[in-house]
Design a protein around this motif. Sequence first.
Motif, mmCIF file in Angstrom:
data_model
loop_
_atom_site.group_PDB
_atom_site.id
_atom_site.type_symbol
_atom_site.label_atom_id
_atom_site.label_comp_id
_atom_site.label_asym_id
_atom_site.label_seq_id
_atom_site.Cartn_x
_atom_site.Cartn_y
_atom_site.Cartn_z
ATOM 1 N N VAL A 5 -10.344 7.301 2.530
ATOM 2 C CA VAL A 5 -9.094 7.662 2.628
ATOM 3 C C VAL A 5 -8.844 7.171 3.092
ATOM 4 O O VAL A 5 -9.048 7.435 5.171
ATOM 5 N N TRP A 7 -6.264 8.204 6.123
ATOM 6 C CA TRP A 7 -5.900 9.186 6.144
ATOM 7 C C TRP A 7 -4.132 8.524 6.568
ATOM 8 O O TRP A 7 -2.779 9.517 6.443
ATOM 9 N N PHE A 10 -1.904 8.042 4.079
ATOM 10 C CA PHE A 10 -1.226 9.966 3.809
ATOM 11 C C PHE A 10 -0.492 10.443 4.901
ATOM 12 O O PHE A 10 1.072 10.987 4.178
#
Length: 110
Positions: A5, A7, A10
């Motif tokens: 992921v 981040w 995000f």
Amino acid sequence: MSIEVDWFAFVQVFVAALIGALLVVGFYAMGLRLLVRAGRAPVVAPAEFTDAITVISEKDARRAAKAAAKAAEKSPLTDAQKQAALVGAYASFTMCALAVLAGLALIVVK
């Protein structure tokens, strides 16, 4: 197979969405506030719903419109101040629309 992921991406999306929401809501609220200060309070006619929602009566709607007109007459602002508030309201609504269009441009471009 490993899933990673990003981040930082995000957080970027989260911050952009938060700033966009704050801008749209803030400019819209300021535009409504200035619109009311300019003596042009938006009075919305009641809608008819079929079930659980209670709607104000025509009498209550007339009473609210009369109260808004009476409040507009009592405004301590001069005509020039009311005109400036109206221009500010339209500028705020324009900024709100530009914030929405900028968000759409971010989605389309990337």
